[in-house]
Design an enzyme around this catalytic site. Structure first.
Site, PDB file in Angstrom:
ATOM      1  N   TYR A 107      35.741 106.408  93.781  1.00  0.00           N
ATOM      2  CA  TYR A 107      35.675 106.044  95.220  1.00  0.00           C
ATOM      3  C   TYR A 107      36.280 107.085  96.156  1.00  0.00           C
ATOM      4  CZ  TYR A 107      35.404 101.626  92.673  1.00  0.00           C
ATOM      5  OH  TYR A 107      35.101 100.641  91.790  1.00  0.00           O
ATOM      6  N   HIS A 108      35.988 108.332  95.986  1.00  0.00           N
ATOM      7  CA  HIS A 108      36.535 109.344  96.886  1.00  0.00           C
ATOM      8  C   HIS A 108      35.439 110.203  97.523  1.00  0.00           C
ATOM      9  CE1 HIS A 108      40.694 109.317  94.670  1.00  0.00           C
ATOM     10  NE2 HIS A 108      40.480 108.221  95.376  1.00  0.00           N
ATOM     11  N   PRO A 109      34.425 109.604  98.124  1.00  0.00           N
ATOM     12  CA  PRO A 109      33.416 110.437  98.789  1.00  0.00           C
ATOM     13  C   PRO A 109      33.990 111.056 100.060  1.00  0.00           C
ATOM     14  CG  PRO A 109      32.979 108.129  99.238  1.00  0.00           C
ATOM     15  CD  PRO A 109      34.142 108.179  98.273  1.00  0.00           C
ATOM     16  N   ASN A 146      44.209 111.621  95.240  1.00  0.00           N
ATOM     17  CA  ASN A 146      43.569 110.516  95.949  1.00  0.00           C
ATOM     18  C   ASN A 146      43.416 110.864  97.423  1.00  0.00           C
ATOM     19  OD1 ASN A 146      43.427 109.165  93.581  1.00  0.00           O
ATOM     20  ND2 ASN A 146      44.983 107.652  94.064  1.00  0.00           N
TER      21      ASN A 146
END
Ligand code: FAD
Length: 175
Positions: A107-109, A146
């Site tokens: 989940y790191h676009p 993150n």
């Protein structure tokens, strides 16, 4: 991680265990976000294109192989009863098949409005007056860690820029 994680954590663990996973922290694959139509309420066309370059494929294969090596060390095999959800063999083909079936995104676009292509270093949209973008999309490339803390730093810096406190660029009268 000192727990069995399956299905990105959505499935409860069915036994005691530990999880080793590998992550391509500096991907060379690039996705895109494009307009689907001229209607403003149409959903965008998002193409993630994960792991599509040879470099990324080799990196993830090497990472999974390293994780397997670590898991097979005596100190871990001494406390391991069985393996769960591992590649069929150590071959590139089997590791790649495993990655294709089980890899997740974390989940790191980022970077769809990156500095230099869509916005300038003060986050102003190129060619449009009085419009800035302030979120993960302005990162030139994804950070290795993150993304949330980086987004908070971007937002705090943007607040200073909008308030005219741009110490780095010495442009305190801007807007
Ligand atoms: C499941 C998940 C787990 C994650 N875990 C972590 C983690 O553990 N650590 C970490 O560092 N990062 C984590 N991330 C990543 C992190 O949350 C994001 O990188 C970060 O939130 C991105 O910030 P942003 O401001 O760019 O976008 P967002 O946080 O997505 O903010 C966009 C905002 O815009 C609003 N919005 C959308 N459309 C409109 C509209 N038309 N009008 C008005 N408002 C609108 C949305 O409601 C939302 O509030 C995780 C992400 C996900 C999805």
């Amino acid at each position: 991680l000192p727990v069995m994680i399956s299905d990105e954590g959505l499935t409860p663990p069915h036994d005691h265990g530990f999880t080793l996973s590998s992550c391509v922290l500096k991907p060379t694959s690039r996705g895109s976000v494009r307009l689907r139509s001229s209607r403003p309420d149409a959903k965008p066309r998002i193409s993630c294109n994960f792991l599509t370059t040879p470099e990324d494929k080799q990196t993830i294969i090497a990472g999974v192989r390293l994780a397997s090596d670590i898991a097979s060390q005596p100190s871990l095999t001494a406390v391991t009863r069985a393996t769960h959800n591992v590649p069929r063999s150590n071959s590139d083909a089997d590791i790649w098949a495993h990655v294709q079936q089980y890899a997740g995104t974390i989940y790191h676009p980022t970077s769809t409005c990156s500095i230099g292509t869509v916005v300038d270093p003060q986050l102003r949209v190129l060619g449009i007056e009085r419009l800035r973008v302030v979120d993960a999309s302005i990162m030139p490339s994804v950070v290795r860690g993150n993304t949330n803390a980086a987004v908070i730093a971007i937002a705090e810096k943007a607040a200073d820029l909008i308030a005219g406190k741009d110490m780095l660029y010495g442009n305190e009268k801007e807007e």
